[in-house]
Scaffold this active site. Structure first.
Site, PDB file in Angstrom:
ATOM      1  N   GLN A   1       0.862  -1.196   0.000  1.00 34.35           N
ATOM      2  CA  GLN A   1       0.000   0.000   0.000  1.00 34.35           C
ATOM      3  C   GLN A   1       0.897   1.245   0.000  1.00 34.35           C
ATOM      4  O   GLN A   1       1.763   1.370   0.866  1.00 34.35           O
ATOM      5  CB  GLN A   1      -0.846  -0.026   1.267  1.00 34.35           C
ATOM      6  CG  GLN A   1      -1.778   1.150   1.444  1.00 34.35           C
ATOM      7  CD  GLN A   1      -2.537   1.058   2.779  1.00 34.35           C
ATOM      8  OE1 GLN A   1      -2.095   0.372   3.698  1.00 34.35           O
ATOM      9  NE2 GLN A   1      -3.643   1.730   2.882  1.00 34.35           N
TER      10      GLN A   1
ATOM     11  N   GLU B   1      -9.948  -1.200   6.022  1.00 31.70           N
ATOM     12  CA  GLU B   1      -8.748  -1.359   6.851  1.00 31.70           C
ATOM     13  C   GLU B   1      -9.091  -1.230   8.328  1.00 31.70           C
ATOM     14  O   GLU B   1      -8.649  -2.009   9.157  1.00 31.70           O
ATOM     15  CB  GLU B   1      -7.714  -0.312   6.430  1.00 31.70           C
ATOM     16  CG  GLU B   1      -6.363  -0.486   7.111  1.00 31.70           C
ATOM     17  CD  GLU B   1      -5.270   0.385   6.497  1.00 31.70           C
ATOM     18  OE1 GLU B   1      -5.617   1.388   5.855  1.00 31.70           O
ATOM     19  OE2 GLU B   1      -4.094   0.066   6.686  1.00 31.70           O
TER      20      GLU B   1
ATOM     21  N   ASN C   1      -4.604   6.343  16.441  1.00 35.41           N
ATOM     22  CA  ASN C   1      -5.758   6.344  17.342  1.00 35.41           C
ATOM     23  C   ASN C   1      -6.225   7.760  17.674  1.00 35.41           C
ATOM     24  O   ASN C   1      -7.411   7.975  17.971  1.00 35.41           O
ATOM     25  CB  ASN C   1      -5.429   5.550  18.608  1.00 35.41           C
ATOM     26  CG  ASN C   1      -5.451   4.051  18.337  1.00 35.41           C
ATOM     27  OD1 ASN C   1      -5.557   3.629  17.189  1.00 35.41           O
ATOM     28  ND2 ASN C   1      -5.368   3.250  19.393  1.00 35.41           N
TER      29      ASN C   1
HETATM   30  C1  LIG Z   1       3.620  -0.882  11.182  1.00 35.73           C
HETATM   31  C2  LIG Z   1       3.196   0.201  10.250  1.00 35.73           C
HETATM   32  C3  LIG Z   1       2.840  -0.136   8.957  1.00 35.73           C
HETATM   33  C4  LIG Z   1       2.479   0.859   8.047  1.00 35.73           C
HETATM   34  N1  LIG Z   1       2.162   0.472   6.764  1.00 35.73           N
HETATM   35  C5  LIG Z   1       1.865   1.424   5.857  1.00 35.73           C
HETATM   36  C6  LIG Z   1       1.615   1.053   4.498  1.00 35.73           C
HETATM   37  O1  LIG Z   1       1.685  -0.130   4.133  1.00 35.73           O
HETATM   38  N2  LIG Z   1       1.338   2.021   3.613  1.00 35.73           N
HETATM   39  C7  LIG Z   1       1.261   3.328   3.975  1.00 35.73           C
HETATM   40  O2  LIG Z   1       0.971   4.149   3.119  1.00 35.73           O
HETATM   41  N3  LIG Z   1       1.490   3.729   5.258  1.00 35.73           N
HETATM   42  C8  LIG Z   1       1.793   2.794   6.197  1.00 35.73           C
HETATM   43  N4  LIG Z   1       2.059   3.164   7.498  1.00 35.73           N
HETATM   44  C9  LIG Z   1       2.086   4.587   7.842  1.00 35.73           C
HETATM   45  C10 LIG Z   1       0.924   5.026   8.691  1.00 35.73           C
HETATM   46  O3  LIG Z   1      -0.249   5.088   7.933  1.00 35.73           O
HETATM   47  C11 LIG Z   1       1.298   6.405   9.274  1.00 35.73           C
HETATM   48  O4  LIG Z   1       2.396   6.203  10.143  1.00 35.73           O
HETATM   49  C12 LIG Z   1       0.152   7.033  10.027  1.00 35.73           C
HETATM   50  O5  LIG Z   1      -0.880   7.391   9.156  1.00 35.73           O
HETATM   51  C13 LIG Z   1       0.622   8.300  10.793  1.00 35.73           C
HETATM   52  O6  LIG Z   1       1.289   9.165   9.946  1.00 35.73           O
HETATM   53  P1  LIG Z   1       2.728   9.736  10.342  1.00 35.73           P
HETATM   54  O7  LIG Z   1       3.606   8.594  10.721  1.00 35.73           O
HETATM   55  O8  LIG Z   1       3.183  10.640   9.260  1.00 35.73           O
HETATM   56  O9  LIG Z   1       2.513  10.577  11.691  1.00 35.73           O
HETATM   57  P2  LIG Z   1       1.926  12.056  11.801  1.00 35.73           P
HETATM   58  O10 LIG Z   1       0.730  12.181  10.928  1.00 35.73           O
HETATM   59  O11 LIG Z   1       3.042  13.001  11.593  1.00 35.73           O
HETATM   60  O12 LIG Z   1       1.441  12.081  13.299  1.00 35.73           O
HETATM   61  C14 LIG Z   1       2.345  12.299  14.403  1.00 35.73           C
HETATM   62  C15 LIG Z   1       1.516  12.331  15.685  1.00 35.73           C
HETATM   63  O13 LIG Z   1       0.600  13.457  15.647  1.00 35.73           O
HETATM   64  C16 LIG Z   1      -0.736  13.027  15.826  1.00 35.73           C
HETATM   65  N5  LIG Z   1      -1.643  13.821  15.006  1.00 35.73           N
HETATM   66  C17 LIG Z   1      -1.468  14.149  13.693  1.00 35.73           C
HETATM   67  N6  LIG Z   1      -2.532  14.853  13.250  1.00 35.73           N
HETATM   68  C18 LIG Z   1      -3.396  14.970  14.297  1.00 35.73           C
HETATM   69  C19 LIG Z   1      -4.679  15.588  14.466  1.00 35.73           C
HETATM   70  N7  LIG Z   1      -5.306  16.204  13.454  1.00 35.73           N
HETATM   71  N8  LIG Z   1      -5.287  15.461  15.668  1.00 35.73           N
HETATM   72  C20 LIG Z   1      -4.683  14.813  16.726  1.00 35.73           C
HETATM   73  N9  LIG Z   1      -3.455  14.230  16.607  1.00 35.73           N
HETATM   74  C21 LIG Z   1      -2.827  14.300  15.418  1.00 35.73           C
HETATM   75  C22 LIG Z   1      -0.739  11.551  15.369  1.00 35.73           C
HETATM   76  O14 LIG Z   1      -1.801  10.829  15.955  1.00 35.73           O
HETATM   77  C23 LIG Z   1       0.625  11.079  15.856  1.00 35.73           C
HETATM   78  O15 LIG Z   1       0.585  10.746  17.218  1.00 35.73           O
HETATM   79  C24 LIG Z   1       2.427   2.214   8.436  1.00 35.73           C
HETATM   80  C25 LIG Z   1       2.776   2.554   9.751  1.00 35.73           C
HETATM   81  C26 LIG Z   1       3.169   1.571  10.641  1.00 35.73           C
HETATM   82  C27 LIG Z   1       3.547   1.963  12.040  1.00 35.73           C
END
Ligand SMILES: Cc1cc2nc3c(=O)[nH]c(=O)nc-3n(C[C@H](O)[C@H](O)[C@H](O)COP(=O)(O)OP(=O)(O)OC[C@H]3O[C@@H](n4cnc5c(N)ncnc54)[C@H](O)[C@@H]3O)c2cc1C
Length: 391
Positions: free
Chosen positions: A125, A243, A375
Protein backbone atom coordinates in the site's frame (compact mmCIF):
# COMPACT_ATOMS: atom_id res chain seq x y z
CA UNK A 1 -28.83 -11.70 20.68
CA UNK A 2 -28.65 -15.50 20.91
CA UNK A 3 -25.66 -16.75 19.04
CA UNK A 4 -26.48 -20.20 17.73
CA UNK A 5 -24.69 -21.57 14.69
CA UNK A 6 -26.72 -23.19 11.92
CA UNK A 7 -25.97 -26.75 10.78
CA UNK A 8 -24.41 -25.31 7.62
CA UNK A 9 -22.13 -23.07 9.66
CA UNK A 10 -21.13 -25.99 11.89
CA UNK A 11 -20.28 -28.09 8.82
CA UNK A 12 -18.30 -25.20 7.40
CA UNK A 13 -16.31 -25.02 10.64
CA UNK A 14 -15.60 -28.77 10.48
CA UNK A 15 -14.50 -28.50 6.85
CA UNK A 16 -11.98 -25.72 7.47
CA UNK A 17 -10.76 -27.37 10.68
CA UNK A 18 -10.05 -30.64 8.86
CA UNK A 19 -8.34 -28.90 5.98
CA UNK A 20 -6.13 -26.84 8.29
CA UNK A 21 -5.21 -29.91 10.35
CA UNK A 22 -3.95 -31.56 7.16
CA UNK A 23 -2.18 -28.53 5.65
CA UNK A 24 -0.85 -26.06 8.26
CA UNK A 25 2.97 -26.35 8.31
CA UNK A 26 4.15 -28.29 11.36
CA UNK A 27 6.94 -25.80 12.11
CA UNK A 28 6.34 -22.03 12.00
CA UNK A 29 7.49 -20.36 8.76
CA UNK A 30 10.36 -17.85 8.95
CA UNK A 31 9.20 -14.23 9.35
CA UNK A 32 7.67 -12.78 6.18
CA UNK A 33 9.90 -9.76 6.75
CA UNK A 34 12.83 -11.84 5.47
CA UNK A 35 13.25 -12.79 1.81
CA UNK A 36 13.12 -16.50 2.57
CA UNK A 37 10.08 -16.08 4.83
CA UNK A 38 8.30 -13.88 2.28
CA UNK A 39 8.57 -16.61 -0.37
CA UNK A 40 7.53 -19.32 2.12
CA UNK A 41 4.42 -17.29 2.96
CA UNK A 42 3.75 -16.77 -0.76
CA UNK A 43 3.78 -20.57 -1.20
CA UNK A 44 1.38 -20.88 1.72
CA UNK A 45 -0.99 -18.44 -0.03
CA UNK A 46 -0.85 -20.73 -3.09
CA UNK A 47 -1.70 -23.74 -0.89
CA UNK A 48 -4.64 -21.85 0.61
CA UNK A 49 -5.78 -20.92 -2.90
CA UNK A 50 -5.66 -24.54 -4.06
CA UNK A 51 -8.02 -25.40 -1.20
CA UNK A 52 -10.12 -22.30 -2.06
CA UNK A 53 -9.44 -20.86 1.39
CA UNK A 54 -7.35 -17.79 0.49
CA UNK A 55 -10.26 -15.35 0.08
CA UNK A 56 -13.41 -16.97 1.41
CA UNK A 57 -15.62 -13.88 1.14
CA UNK A 58 -14.85 -13.28 -2.53
CA UNK A 59 -17.20 -14.46 -5.28
CA UNK A 60 -16.49 -17.99 -6.56
CA UNK A 61 -15.53 -16.76 -10.05
CA UNK A 62 -12.39 -15.11 -8.61
CA UNK A 63 -11.34 -18.04 -6.42
CA UNK A 64 -13.45 -17.34 -3.33
CA UNK A 65 -16.38 -19.16 -1.73
CA UNK A 66 -18.93 -16.35 -1.56
CA UNK A 67 -18.98 -16.59 2.26
CA UNK A 68 -20.91 -14.10 4.35
CA UNK A 69 -19.30 -12.24 7.27
CA UNK A 70 -20.39 -14.78 9.89
CA UNK A 71 -18.74 -17.56 7.88
CA UNK A 72 -15.67 -15.36 7.55
CA UNK A 73 -15.54 -14.99 11.35
CA UNK A 74 -15.81 -18.78 11.71
CA UNK A 75 -13.02 -19.23 9.16
CA UNK A 76 -10.81 -16.78 11.07
CA UNK A 77 -11.49 -18.51 14.40
CA UNK A 78 -10.35 -21.84 13.01
CA UNK A 79 -7.42 -20.26 11.17
CA UNK A 80 -5.99 -18.61 14.29
CA UNK A 81 -6.73 -21.55 16.53
CA UNK A 82 -4.78 -23.80 14.15
CA UNK A 83 -1.74 -21.51 14.40
CA UNK A 84 -1.71 -21.04 10.60
CA UNK A 85 0.81 -18.59 9.05
CA UNK A 86 0.22 -14.83 8.95
CA UNK A 87 -1.21 -13.57 5.66
CA UNK A 88 1.55 -11.99 3.59
CA UNK A 89 -0.99 -10.65 1.07
CA UNK A 90 -3.37 -9.08 3.57
CA UNK A 91 -3.08 -5.65 1.92
CA UNK A 92 -4.25 -7.20 -1.33
CA UNK A 93 -6.83 -9.73 -0.17
CA UNK A 94 -8.49 -7.71 2.60
CA UNK A 95 -8.01 -4.06 1.51
CA UNK A 96 -7.47 -3.70 -2.21
CA UNK A 97 -9.75 -6.56 -3.27
CA UNK A 98 -12.96 -5.16 -1.73
CA UNK A 99 -12.05 -1.78 -3.23
CA UNK A 100 -11.51 -3.39 -6.66
CA UNK A 101 -14.86 -5.13 -6.38
CA UNK A 102 -16.53 -1.78 -5.71
CA UNK A 103 -14.64 0.46 -8.15
CA UNK A 104 -12.80 -1.82 -10.60
CA UNK A 105 -13.86 -2.56 -14.18
CA UNK A 106 -14.62 -6.19 -15.13
CA UNK A 107 -11.24 -6.32 -16.92
CA UNK A 108 -9.42 -5.12 -13.81
CA UNK A 109 -11.18 -7.63 -11.60
CA UNK A 110 -10.35 -10.51 -13.94
CA UNK A 111 -6.78 -9.31 -14.33
CA UNK A 112 -5.89 -8.72 -10.69
CA UNK A 113 -8.10 -10.78 -8.38
CA UNK A 114 -7.19 -14.40 -9.28
CA UNK A 115 -3.44 -13.63 -9.26
CA UNK A 116 -3.89 -11.92 -5.89
CA UNK A 117 -5.84 -14.82 -4.41
CA UNK A 118 -3.17 -17.33 -5.48
CA UNK A 119 -0.27 -15.27 -4.11
CA UNK A 120 1.24 -14.75 -7.57
CA UNK A 121 0.97 -11.00 -6.96
CA UNK A 122 1.65 -9.73 -3.45
CA UNK A 123 0.47 -6.16 -2.90
CA UNK A 124 1.82 -3.21 -0.92
CA UNK A 125 0.00 0.00 0.00
CA UNK A 126 1.53 3.34 -1.06
CA UNK A 127 -0.31 6.17 0.60
CA UNK A 128 1.94 7.72 3.25
CA UNK A 129 4.60 10.25 2.30
CA UNK A 130 7.17 12.05 4.46
CA UNK A 131 4.79 15.05 4.68
CA UNK A 132 1.51 13.16 4.40
CA UNK A 133 0.67 10.60 7.09
CA UNK A 134 -2.35 11.45 9.23
CA UNK A 135 -2.93 14.33 6.84
CA UNK A 136 -3.19 12.18 3.74
CA UNK A 137 -4.73 15.02 1.74
CA UNK A 138 -1.24 16.58 1.75
CA UNK A 139 0.01 13.97 -0.78
CA UNK A 140 2.50 15.54 -3.18
CA UNK A 141 3.69 12.66 -5.38
CA UNK A 142 2.55 13.49 -8.89
CA UNK A 143 1.17 11.44 -11.78
CA UNK A 144 1.13 13.60 -14.91
CA UNK A 145 -0.83 12.40 -17.93
CA UNK A 146 1.23 11.81 -21.07
CA UNK A 147 -0.94 10.21 -23.79
CA UNK A 148 -2.07 6.80 -22.56
CA UNK A 149 0.36 6.81 -19.62
CA UNK A 150 0.84 8.56 -16.30
CA UNK A 151 4.38 9.72 -15.49
CA UNK A 152 4.96 9.40 -11.75
CA UNK A 153 7.48 11.37 -9.65
CA UNK A 154 7.76 11.61 -5.87
CA UNK A 155 8.16 9.47 -2.79
CA UNK A 156 6.11 7.12 -0.61
CA UNK A 157 7.12 5.79 2.78
CA UNK A 158 6.24 3.17 5.44
CA UNK A 159 5.00 0.84 2.71
CA UNK A 160 4.52 -2.52 4.43
CA UNK A 161 6.24 -5.47 2.76
CA UNK A 162 7.15 -3.34 -0.29
CA UNK A 163 10.71 -4.70 -0.12
CA UNK A 164 9.62 -7.94 -1.82
CA UNK A 165 6.06 -7.19 -2.96
CA UNK A 166 5.13 -7.33 -6.65
CA UNK A 167 2.54 -4.55 -6.94
CA UNK A 168 1.61 -1.29 -5.23
CA UNK A 169 -1.72 0.50 -4.90
CA UNK A 170 -1.02 4.17 -4.40
CA UNK A 171 -2.49 7.65 -4.35
CA UNK A 172 -0.99 10.32 -6.60
CA UNK A 173 -1.79 13.93 -7.44
CA UNK A 174 -2.94 14.01 -11.08
CA UNK A 175 -4.14 17.62 -11.09
CA UNK A 176 -1.11 19.81 -10.32
CA UNK A 177 -3.36 22.81 -9.61
CA UNK A 178 -5.43 20.92 -7.04
CA UNK A 179 -5.08 20.89 -3.29
CA UNK A 180 -6.11 18.72 -0.37
CA UNK A 181 -8.35 15.77 -1.28
CA UNK A 182 -9.20 17.05 -4.75
CA UNK A 183 -7.19 16.01 -7.81
CA UNK A 184 -5.88 12.73 -6.36
CA UNK A 185 -6.01 9.46 -8.30
CA UNK A 186 -5.78 5.81 -7.19
CA UNK A 187 -3.22 3.95 -9.34
CA UNK A 188 -2.05 0.31 -9.42
CA UNK A 189 1.53 -0.33 -10.50
CA UNK A 190 4.10 -3.12 -10.62
CA UNK A 191 7.06 -2.44 -8.35
CA UNK A 192 9.68 -3.53 -10.90
CA UNK A 193 9.02 -0.68 -13.36
CA UNK A 194 12.04 1.36 -14.53
CA UNK A 195 12.52 4.48 -12.37
CA UNK A 196 11.39 2.86 -9.09
CA UNK A 197 13.88 2.64 -6.21
CA UNK A 198 12.92 0.74 -3.06
CA UNK A 199 14.83 1.43 0.14
CA UNK A 200 14.05 -0.94 3.04
CA UNK A 201 13.26 0.48 6.51
CA UNK A 202 14.00 -1.63 9.57
CA UNK A 203 11.24 -2.19 12.11
CA UNK A 204 11.84 -2.29 15.88
CA UNK A 205 12.76 -5.99 15.58
CA UNK A 206 15.50 -5.14 13.09
CA UNK A 207 13.78 -6.69 10.03
CA UNK A 208 12.90 -4.67 6.90
CA UNK A 209 9.13 -4.80 7.41
CA UNK A 210 8.49 -1.73 5.31
CA UNK A 211 10.15 0.54 2.73
CA UNK A 212 10.50 3.95 1.21
CA UNK A 213 9.67 4.03 -2.52
CA UNK A 214 11.10 6.65 -4.87
CA UNK A 215 9.55 7.36 -8.29
CA UNK A 216 11.63 8.92 -11.01
CA UNK A 217 9.67 9.41 -14.28
CA UNK A 218 7.89 6.07 -13.85
CA UNK A 219 5.48 5.38 -16.73
CA UNK A 220 2.25 3.58 -15.83
CA UNK A 221 -0.54 2.82 -18.37
CA UNK A 222 -3.76 4.77 -17.79
CA UNK A 223 -5.69 1.48 -17.69
CA UNK A 224 -4.06 0.86 -14.27
CA UNK A 225 -6.14 3.62 -12.70
CA UNK A 226 -8.81 2.49 -10.22
CA UNK A 227 -11.89 4.71 -10.37
CA UNK A 228 -12.02 8.04 -12.16
CA UNK A 229 -9.15 10.47 -12.52
CA UNK A 230 -9.29 12.94 -9.63
CA UNK A 231 -11.68 10.71 -7.65
CA UNK A 232 -8.96 8.85 -5.75
CA UNK A 233 -9.97 10.22 -2.35
CA UNK A 234 -13.35 8.49 -2.42
CA UNK A 235 -11.79 5.24 -3.59
CA UNK A 236 -9.16 5.45 -0.83
CA UNK A 237 -11.79 6.15 1.81
CA UNK A 238 -13.51 2.89 0.86
CA UNK A 239 -10.17 1.07 1.34
CA UNK A 240 -9.59 2.85 4.66
CA UNK A 241 -13.04 1.74 5.81
CA UNK A 242 -12.11 -1.89 5.10
CA UNK A 243 -8.75 -1.36 6.85
CA UNK A 244 -10.17 0.02 10.07
CA UNK A 245 -13.34 -2.00 9.94
CA UNK A 246 -13.63 -5.74 10.25
CA UNK A 247 -11.27 -7.26 7.75
CA UNK A 248 -7.78 -6.15 8.78
CA UNK A 249 -7.82 -7.59 12.29
CA UNK A 250 -10.38 -10.25 13.04
CA UNK A 251 -11.31 -10.85 16.71
CA UNK A 252 -9.94 -14.40 16.41
CA UNK A 253 -6.42 -13.00 16.34
CA UNK A 254 -6.92 -11.43 19.77
CA UNK A 255 -8.79 -14.43 21.18
CA UNK A 256 -5.80 -16.57 20.27
CA UNK A 257 -3.36 -14.16 21.98
CA UNK A 258 -5.66 -14.05 25.04
CA UNK A 259 -5.73 -17.87 25.21
CA UNK A 260 -1.94 -17.97 25.02
CA UNK A 261 -1.70 -15.31 27.73
CA UNK A 262 -4.00 -17.25 30.08
CA UNK A 263 -1.93 -20.36 29.40
CA UNK A 264 1.33 -18.49 30.11
CA UNK A 265 -0.11 -17.12 33.33
CA UNK A 266 -1.39 -20.50 34.54
CA UNK A 267 1.95 -22.19 33.90
CA UNK A 268 3.85 -19.47 35.77
CA UNK A 269 1.23 -18.52 38.30
CA UNK A 270 3.46 -18.83 41.31
CA UNK A 271 5.86 -16.11 40.19
CA UNK A 272 3.18 -14.04 38.39
CA UNK A 273 0.96 -13.78 41.48
CA UNK A 274 3.72 -11.88 43.26
CA UNK A 275 2.17 -8.91 41.43
CA UNK A 276 -1.64 -9.10 41.91
CA UNK A 277 -2.12 -6.62 39.08
CA UNK A 278 -1.00 -9.28 36.61
CA UNK A 279 -3.94 -11.56 37.39
CA UNK A 280 -6.39 -8.68 36.85
CA UNK A 281 -4.72 -7.77 33.55
CA UNK A 282 -4.90 -11.39 32.34
CA UNK A 283 -8.62 -11.53 33.16
CA UNK A 284 -9.30 -8.17 31.54
CA UNK A 285 -7.42 -9.29 28.41
CA UNK A 286 -9.51 -12.44 28.09
CA UNK A 287 -12.80 -10.63 28.76
CA UNK A 288 -11.98 -7.84 26.29
CA UNK A 289 -11.09 -10.34 23.58
CA UNK A 290 -14.44 -12.08 24.15
CA UNK A 291 -16.28 -8.75 24.22
CA UNK A 292 -14.67 -7.68 20.96
CA UNK A 293 -15.65 -10.99 19.39
CA UNK A 294 -19.29 -10.66 20.42
CA UNK A 295 -19.42 -7.02 19.31
CA UNK A 296 -18.03 -8.07 15.94
CA UNK A 297 -20.66 -10.78 15.54
CA UNK A 298 -23.28 -8.12 16.21
CA UNK A 299 -21.71 -5.78 13.65
CA UNK A 300 -21.42 -8.60 11.10
CA UNK A 301 -25.09 -9.49 11.43
CA UNK A 302 -26.05 -5.82 11.04
CA UNK A 303 -23.86 -5.47 7.94
CA UNK A 304 -25.39 -8.67 6.58
CA UNK A 305 -28.76 -6.90 6.68
CA UNK A 306 -27.39 -4.02 4.58
CA UNK A 307 -26.11 -1.59 7.24
CA UNK A 308 -22.82 0.28 6.71
CA UNK A 309 -20.00 0.25 9.25
CA UNK A 310 -19.21 4.02 9.22
CA UNK A 311 -17.44 5.65 12.17
CA UNK A 312 -17.90 2.50 14.27
CA UNK A 313 -14.79 1.23 12.43
CA UNK A 314 -12.83 3.81 14.44
CA UNK A 315 -14.04 2.49 17.80
CA UNK A 316 -13.07 -1.04 16.70
CA UNK A 317 -9.61 0.07 15.67
CA UNK A 318 -8.92 1.78 18.99
CA UNK A 319 -10.29 -1.19 20.93
CA UNK A 320 -8.24 -3.93 19.25
CA UNK A 321 -5.00 -1.95 19.13
CA UNK A 322 -5.20 -1.08 22.85
CA UNK A 323 -6.18 -4.66 23.71
CA UNK A 324 -3.18 -5.99 21.79
CA UNK A 325 -0.90 -3.66 23.76
CA UNK A 326 -2.44 -4.71 27.07
CA UNK A 327 -2.02 -8.41 26.31
CA UNK A 328 1.60 -8.12 25.25
CA UNK A 329 2.52 -5.79 28.12
CA UNK A 330 0.95 -8.29 30.52
CA UNK A 331 2.95 -11.13 28.99
CA UNK A 332 6.12 -9.06 29.40
CA UNK A 333 5.26 -8.55 33.07
CA UNK A 334 4.92 -12.32 33.52
CA UNK A 335 8.19 -12.95 31.68
CA UNK A 336 9.98 -10.36 33.82
CA UNK A 337 13.62 -9.87 32.83
CA UNK A 338 13.44 -12.85 30.41
CA UNK A 339 11.09 -10.79 28.24
CA UNK A 340 14.00 -8.59 27.22
CA UNK A 341 16.02 -11.44 25.74
CA UNK A 342 16.47 -11.31 21.99
CA UNK A 343 14.98 -14.26 20.04
CA UNK A 344 18.43 -15.72 19.35
CA UNK A 345 19.25 -15.87 23.09
CA UNK A 346 19.94 -19.53 23.90
CA UNK A 347 18.19 -19.72 27.27
CA UNK A 348 14.96 -18.12 28.39
CA UNK A 349 15.22 -19.71 31.83
CA UNK A 350 11.84 -21.03 33.04
CA UNK A 351 10.23 -19.77 29.81
CA UNK A 352 12.31 -21.84 27.39
CA UNK A 353 12.10 -20.14 24.01
CA UNK A 354 8.57 -18.73 24.27
CA UNK A 355 9.89 -15.27 25.21
CA UNK A 356 10.88 -14.79 21.55
CA UNK A 357 7.33 -14.80 20.17
CA UNK A 358 6.05 -12.57 22.99
CA UNK A 359 8.83 -10.03 22.45
CA UNK A 360 8.14 -9.95 18.71
CA UNK A 361 4.42 -9.48 19.36
CA UNK A 362 5.12 -6.83 21.99
CA UNK A 363 7.26 -4.81 19.57
CA UNK A 364 4.65 -5.07 16.80
CA UNK A 365 1.81 -4.16 19.18
CA UNK A 366 3.46 -0.74 19.63
CA UNK A 367 2.57 -0.03 15.99
CA UNK A 368 -1.14 -0.85 16.40
CA UNK A 369 -2.15 2.63 17.58
CA UNK A 370 -0.29 4.12 14.57
CA UNK A 371 -1.04 2.12 11.40
CA UNK A 372 -4.43 2.14 9.65
CA UNK A 373 -4.82 5.75 10.87
CA UNK A 374 -3.51 6.72 14.32
CA UNK A 375 -5.76 6.34 17.34
CA UNK A 376 -5.73 10.13 17.83
CA UNK A 377 -7.23 10.49 14.34
CA UNK A 378 -9.80 7.77 15.16
CA UNK A 379 -10.75 9.72 18.29
CA UNK A 380 -11.24 12.85 16.18
CA UNK A 381 -13.56 10.86 13.89
CA UNK A 382 -15.55 9.51 16.85
CA UNK A 383 -15.80 12.98 18.39
CA UNK A 384 -17.07 14.59 15.21
CA UNK A 385 -19.17 11.87 13.56
CA UNK A 386 -20.49 9.81 16.45
CA UNK A 387 -20.66 12.36 19.27
CA UNK A 388 -21.36 15.44 17.14
CA UNK A 389 -18.70 17.50 18.91
CA UNK A 390 -17.35 20.61 17.16
CA UNK A 391 -14.06 20.34 15.19
C1 LIG B 1 3.62 -0.88 11.18
C2 LIG B 1 3.20 0.20 10.25
C3 LIG B 1 2.84 -0.14 8.96
C4 LIG B 1 2.48 0.86 8.05
N1 LIG B 1 2.16 0.47 6.76
C5 LIG B 1 1.86 1.42 5.86
C6 LIG B 1 1.61 1.05 4.50
O1 LIG B 1 1.68 -0.13 4.13
N2 LIG B 1 1.34 2.02 3.61
C7 LIG B 1 1.26 3.33 3.97
O2 LIG B 1 0.97 4.15 3.12
N3 LIG B 1 1.49 3.73 5.26
C8 LIG B 1 1.79 2.79 6.20
N4 LIG B 1 2.06 3.16 7.50
C9 LIG B 1 2.09 4.59 7.84
C10 LIG B 1 0.92 5.03 8.69
O3 LIG B 1 -0.25 5.09 7.93
C11 LIG B 1 1.30 6.41 9.27
O4 LIG B 1 2.40 6.20 10.14
C12 LIG B 1 0.15 7.03 10.03
O5 LIG B 1 -0.88 7.39 9.16
C13 LIG B 1 0.62 8.30 10.79
O6 LIG B 1 1.29 9.17 9.95
P1 LIG B 1 2.73 9.74 10.34
O7 LIG B 1 3.61 8.59 10.72
O8 LIG B 1 3.18 10.64 9.26
O9 LIG B 1 2.51 10.58 11.69
P2 LIG B 1 1.93 12.06 11.80
O10 LIG B 1 0.73 12.18 10.93
O11 LIG B 1 3.04 13.00 11.59
O12 LIG B 1 1.44 12.08 13.30
C14 LIG B 1 2.34 12.30 14.40
C15 LIG B 1 1.52 12.33 15.68
O13 LIG B 1 0.60 13.46 15.65
C16 LIG B 1 -0.74 13.03 15.83
N5 LIG B 1 -1.64 13.82 15.01
C17 LIG B 1 -1.47 14.15 13.69
N6 LIG B 1 -2.53 14.85 13.25
C18 LIG B 1 -3.40 14.97 14.30
C19 LIG B 1 -4.68 15.59 14.47
N7 LIG B 1 -5.31 16.20 13.45
N8 LIG B 1 -5.29 15.46 15.67
C20 LIG B 1 -4.68 14.81 16.73
N9 LIG B 1 -3.46 14.23 16.61
C21 LIG B 1 -2.83 14.30 15.42
C22 LIG B 1 -0.74 11.55 15.37
O14 LIG B 1 -1.80 10.83 15.95
C23 LIG B 1 0.62 11.08 15.86
O15 LIG B 1 0.59 10.75 17.22
C24 LIG B 1 2.43 2.21 8.44
C25 LIG B 1 2.78 2.55 9.75
C26 LIG B 1 3.17 1.57 10.64
C27 LIG B 1 3.55 1.96 12.04
Amino acid sequence: MRLIYTERQKQFREEIRDWLAAHVPKAPLPSFDTEEGFEAHRRWEATLFEGRWSAVTWPKEYGGRGCDLIEWLIFEEEYWRAGAPLRVNQNGVFLLAPTLMEYGSDEQKARFLPRMASGQDIWAQGWSEPGAGSDMAAIRSRAVRDGDHYVINGQKTWSTRAVWADWLFGMFRTDPASSRHHGLTFILLPLDLPGITIRPIKQLNGLPGFAEIFFDDVRVPVENRLGDEGAGWNVAMATAGFERGLMLRSPARFQQTARKLVDLYLRHRESADADPGIRDAVMKSWMDAEAYTLATYRTASRLGKGAKIGAEASTNKIFWSELDLLMHETAMRILGPYGELMPEAPDGGPFGHEHAAWLDGFLFAQAGPIYAGTNEIQRNIIAERMLGLPR
